[in-house]
Design a protein around this motif. Structure first.
Motif, PDB file in Angstrom:
ATOM      1  N   ALA A   1       0.545  -1.242   0.007  1.00 54.30           N
ATOM      2  CA  ALA A   1       0.242  -0.219   0.145  1.00 54.30           C
ATOM      3  C   ALA A   1       0.986   1.206   0.000  1.00 54.30           C
ATOM      4  CB  ALA A   1      -0.995   0.234   1.191  1.00 54.30           C
ATOM      5  N   ALA A   2       1.847   1.272   0.585  1.00 52.75           N
ATOM      6  CA  ALA A   2       3.274   2.509   0.583  1.00 52.75           C
ATOM      7  C   ALA A   2       3.679   2.287  -0.910  1.00 52.75           C
ATOM      8  CB  ALA A   2       3.737   2.187   1.611  1.00 52.75           C
ATOM      9  N   GLY A   3       3.626   1.943  -1.354  1.00 48.78           N
ATOM     10  CA  GLY A   3       4.101   1.562  -3.388  1.00 48.78           C
ATOM     11  C   GLY A   3       5.001   0.761  -3.378  1.00 48.78           C
ATOM     12  N   ASN A   4       5.454  -0.364  -2.557  1.00 46.78           N
ATOM     13  CA  ASN A   4       6.496  -1.186  -2.855  1.00 46.78           C
ATOM     14  C   ASN A   4       5.890  -2.295  -3.047  1.00 46.78           C
ATOM     15  OD1 ASN A   4       8.937   0.983  -3.028  1.00 46.78           O
ATOM     16  ND2 ASN A   4       8.185   1.473  -0.810  1.00 46.78           N
ATOM     17  N   SER A   5       6.634  -3.239  -4.059  1.00 49.52           N
ATOM     18  CA  SER A   5       6.701  -4.430  -4.227  1.00 49.52           C
ATOM     19  C   SER A   5       7.624  -5.455  -4.619  1.00 49.52           C
ATOM     20  CB  SER A   5       5.372  -4.640  -4.574  1.00 49.52           C
ATOM     21  OG  SER A   5       5.006  -6.146  -4.840  1.00 49.52           O
ATOM     22  N   TYR A   6       7.869  -6.884  -4.665  1.00 48.78           N
ATOM     23  CA  TYR A   6       8.453  -7.651  -5.674  1.00 48.78           C
ATOM     24  C   TYR A   6       8.008  -8.099  -7.070  1.00 48.78           C
ATOM     25  CZ  TYR A   6      12.615  -7.939  -2.822  1.00 48.78           C
ATOM     26  OH  TYR A   6      13.631  -7.344  -2.277  1.00 48.78           O
ATOM     27  N   PHE A   7       7.995  -8.019  -8.587  1.00 50.52           N
ATOM     28  CA  PHE A   7       7.749  -8.544  -9.521  1.00 50.52           C
ATOM     29  C   PHE A   7       8.107  -9.471  -9.881  1.00 50.52           C
ATOM     30  CE2 PHE A   7       5.009  -5.251 -10.913  1.00 50.52           C
ATOM     31  CZ  PHE A   7       4.235  -4.561  -9.694  1.00 50.52           C
TER      32      PHE A   7
ATOM     33  N   VAL B   1      10.027  -3.077  -7.176  1.00 49.16           N
ATOM     34  CA  VAL B   1       9.826  -2.499  -7.865  1.00 49.16           C
ATOM     35  C   VAL B   1       9.257  -1.101  -7.217  1.00 49.16           C
ATOM     36  CG1 VAL B   1       7.879  -2.275 -10.027  1.00 49.16           C
ATOM     37  CG2 VAL B   1       8.807  -4.111  -9.770  1.00 49.16           C
ATOM     38  N   SER B   2       9.055  -0.331  -7.659  1.00 56.38           N
ATOM     39  CA  SER B   2       7.939   1.402  -7.298  1.00 56.38           C
ATOM     40  C   SER B   2       6.945   1.379  -7.974  1.00 56.38           C
ATOM     41  CB  SER B   2       8.953   2.157  -7.846  1.00 56.38           C
ATOM     42  OG  SER B   2       8.483   3.677  -7.538  1.00 56.38           O
ATOM     43  N   LEU B   3       6.193   1.331  -7.394  1.00 60.97           N
ATOM     44  CA  LEU B   3       4.376   0.694  -8.289  1.00 60.97           C
ATOM     45  C   LEU B   3       4.482   2.211  -8.936  1.00 60.97           C
ATOM     46  CD1 LEU B   3       2.376  -1.374  -5.296  1.00 60.97           C
ATOM     47  CD2 LEU B   3       3.652  -1.967  -7.325  1.00 60.97           C
ATOM     48  N   GLU B   4       4.738   2.935  -7.703  1.00 64.71           N
ATOM     49  CA  GLU B   4       4.454   4.893  -8.814  1.00 64.71           C
ATOM     50  C   GLU B   4       5.285   4.608  -9.853  1.00 64.71           C
ATOM     51  OE1 GLU B   4       4.998   9.588  -7.351  1.00 64.71           O
ATOM     52  OE2 GLU B   4       5.700   7.494  -5.711  1.00 64.71           O
ATOM     53  N   THR B   5       6.508   4.562  -9.906  1.00 63.41           N
ATOM     54  CA  THR B   5       7.008   4.758 -10.972  1.00 63.41           C
ATOM     55  C   THR B   5       7.174   3.779 -11.810  1.00 63.41           C
ATOM     56  OG1 THR B   5       8.957   4.204 -10.428  1.00 63.41           O
ATOM     57  CG2 THR B   5       8.912   6.423 -10.124  1.00 63.41           C
TER      58      THR B   5
END
Length: 491
Positions: free
Chosen positions: A390-396, A452-456
Motif C-alpha cells: 500500500a505504501a508503493g513498493n513490491s516485488y514482481f 519495483v516502485s509501484l509509483e514509477t
C-alpha cells in the motif's frame, strides 16, 4: 487483526449454523447449544456446504479450522466465550429468557450479539443486569459467505462494545454496517420488505408469477444492486448531470399511483397456496441442499469477480485475504519459530478437488499456484506485506522455471519450503520446493524477482527494513548446498 479465540452460539438453526461456519472458518473455537434433537444434523449439513464454498472462495491461507463442541447445557456453551451469538426464535420473551440464563454463566465482559432481524436492541436488553454489552449483529443468509452484518446498539449499549464487535466481524471477513439510529427491522430488511410486499401484489393480481419476479431481479437490477446498490445505480442513471438530474427527471413519479406499499394483500390460505404452488413449479426439481450449493457457487463467482475489480463486497473479500496472508506469515515466523538458516517452510494446504484433472491429479498450472503462494509467504516474512504494498513498493516475478517430479491427487496434503539463492539490491532469486506431507518431493521452482516502485513502475531498491531482513536470511542460508536442479534449463 482483532479476533477472538472462543465463541458460543445459542440456537443452531439456519442463521446459528451459518455463524458456526463463519466462526470456525476463521480459527475460532465454538461451543453451540441447541436442545433440539436434530440440531447437530442440521449444523453439519450447513458445514458441509460452507467447507465446499470456502475451498473455492479464496486461496489466501486461512487459519486452522476452529473446534466445534455441542454443549450439553447453555452454561457449558457460554462460560468461556468472549462472544456469545444468540440465534433463537424471533420472540422477545424467549430471547430475554435466554439472556437471563446467559448472564448467570457468562463472563461479565463477554459480548452478547443477537441475530434478530427486527427486534429493537433496547427491548432486548430491558431486563439485563449488564445491558451495556448487548447489541444486534444482524447477518444475511448464508452467513458464512455474505459479508454484511448490521450492527445496532440499544439505548444502554456501550460505544466501546460497538467498536469491539465491529472489529471482530471485520476480522472475520465481514462488512459491519453500524446503524445510526435504532429502528425496527433496521435497514436491509426494511428494503426487502418493500420489494416483498409489492411482489405479493404482482403475483396475487396475476401480473407475474414467482419466476417472473425472480427473473426481473436476477437478470436486471439485481446485478446492478450486487455491486453498486441503489443510490449509486441511480446516480449513473442521471447521466453526466448525476443524481440531481435523476431526481428532477424521475421525482414526479413518486406521486403516481404505481405502488401498493401502503397496502398489504390479505394473508390467507388462497394467497399462500398460490405463492407456494408457483414456487414449487419454479424450483421443486431441486432439493434445498442442491439450491444452497447453486447459491453458494454463484455467490463465490460474484465475489471473486468483484474482487478482481476491487469493488463492493469483492473489496471486502480482498481486504480479508490480505489479512489472512499477513496473519499466516506472522504465525509462521512466531508460532513455528523457524530456523532461517534452513529452507523456510512457507506454505501448506490440502489439494482441493477443483485443482485436479480427469485423472484426479493436480493440474500443472496449480504447481505454479503453490509456488506463487510460497513466494508470497516468504515476501511477508521479510516484511513485504499489505502495508508495504500500500505504501508503493513490491516485488514482481520476472522469470520462473518449474520441474515436475511427481503427481499428487485431490485431498492430499502438501507443503513448500523456500531458499534464498541470491539477494543483491533490486534482484531476488528464490528456490521453492513442493513436498507431499509424507516428505517426498513433488516439484521444484526457481524464481527471479525484481523490487519495483509501484509509483514509477520501475525497479528500485527495497526499503531498509526489508533489505536488512533479506540480508539476514540470505547470510544464514549462504552455507546451504546449492539445491539440485537450480540453474538448469530445459535440455
Amino acid at each position: 487483526m482483532s479476533i477472538i479465540k472462543q465463541a458460543a452460539v445459542v440456537g443452531g438453526g439456519v442463521i446459528g449454523a451459518g455463524w458456526v461456519a463463519r466462526l470456525i472458518e476463521n480459527g475460532i473455537d465454538v461451543a453451540v447449544y441447541d436442545p433440539a434433537p436434530d440440531a447437530q444434523q442440521k449444523i453439519e449439513a450447513v458445514l458441509l456446504n460452507s467447507r465446499h464454498a470456502y475451498r473455492k472462495l479464496t486461496m489466501a491461507p486461512r487459519a486452522k479450522e476452529g473446534s466445534l463442541a455441542y454443549a450439553a447445557s447453555l452454561a457449558d456453551a457460554v462460560s468461556q466465550a468472549s462472544l456469545i451469538i444468540e440465534s433463537v426464535p424471533e420472540r422477545l420473551d424467549i430471547k430475554q429468557s435466554v439472556y437471563a440464563d446467559i448472564e448467570k454463566f457468562a463472563a461479565n465482559d463477554a459480548i452478547i450479539a443477537s441475530s434478530t432481524s427486527g427486534i429493537m436492541p433496547t427491548d432486548l436488553q430491558a431486563d439485563m443486569q449488564h445491558p451495556e454489552r448487548l447489541l444486534v449483529a444482524h447477518p444475511f443468509n448464508p452467513v458464512y459467505l455474505l459479508p454484511l452484518v448490521e450492527i445496532v446498539a440499544g439505548e444502554k449499549t456501550s460505544a466501546d462494545i460497538v467498536t469491539q464487535a465491529s472489529a471482530i466481524y471485520q476480522a472475520m471477513g465481514m462488512h459491519p454496517l453500524v446503524v445510526k439510529k435504532e429502528i425496527e427491522a433496521f435497514i436491509a430488511d426494511r428494503l426487502l420488505e418493500a420489494v416483498w410486499r409489492e411482489s405479493l401484489w404482482l403475483v396475487k393480481d396475476g401480473i407475474a408469477t414467482t419466476k417472473d419476479i425472480d427473473d426481473a431481479i436476477r437478470y436486471g437490477f439485481g446485478l446492478r444492486w450486487a455491486q453498486m446498490g441503489l443510490f449509486e445505480t441511480y446516480r449513473i442513471a442521471g447521466g453526466e448531470a448525476g443524481m440531481r438530474h435523476f431526481m428532477e427527471q424521475f421525482g414526479p413519479c413518486l406521486s403516481w399511483p404505481w405502488t401498493k406499499l401502503m397496502d398489504v394483500p390479505e394473508f390467507n390460505d388462497e394467497l399462500v397456496d398460490l405463492i407456494a404452488g408457483q414456487s414449487d413449479e419454479q424450483s421443486g426439481h431441486c432439493s434445498i441442499r442442491e439450491l444452497e450449493r447453486h447459491r453458494d457457487d454463484n455467490l463465490v463467482a460474484i465475489l471473486q469477480a468483484l474482487k478482481a475489480k476491487d469493488w463492493g463486497a469483492g473489496k471486502v473479500l480482498g481486504d480479508y485475504e490480505k489479512q489472512c496472508y499477513d496473519k499466516a506469515a506472522m504465525s509462521e515466523t512466531q508460532a513455528l519459530e523457524q530456523d532461517y538458516s534452513q529452507p523456510i517452510r512457507t506454505f501448506e494446504m490440502v489439494i482441493p478437488t477443483e485443482w485436479t484433472d480427469y485423472n484426479n491429479h493436480m493440474n500443472e498450472s496449480r504447481y505454479l499456484e503453490c509456488f506463487s503462494q510460497a513466494t508470497d509467504a516468504f515476501l511477508r516474512v521479510i516484511g513485504v506485506d499489505a502495508d508495504y504494498v500500500a505504501a508503493g513498493n513490491s516485488y514482481f516475478t520476472v522469470e520462473t522455471h518449474i520441474r515436475h517430479l511427481d503427481e499428487v491427487t485431490a485431498l492430499e496434503s502438501v507443503y513448500t519450503t523456500t531458499q534464498v539463492l541470491a539477494a543483491d539490491g533490486k534482484k531476488l532469486k528464490l528456490f521453492n520446493s513442493l513436498y507431499h506431507s509424507d516428505g517426498h518431493l513433488l516439484a521444484i521452482g526457481e524464481h527471479m524477482l525484481l523490487h519495483v516502485s509501484l509509483e514509477t513502475r520501475r525497479s528500485s531498491n527495497p526499503e531498509t527494513a526489508v533489505a536488512e531482513k533479506l540480508a539476514e536470511i540470505s547470510a544464514l542460508q549462504s552455507a546451504l548446498a546449492r539445491p539440485e536442479g537450480a540453474g538448469n534449463a530445459i535440455q
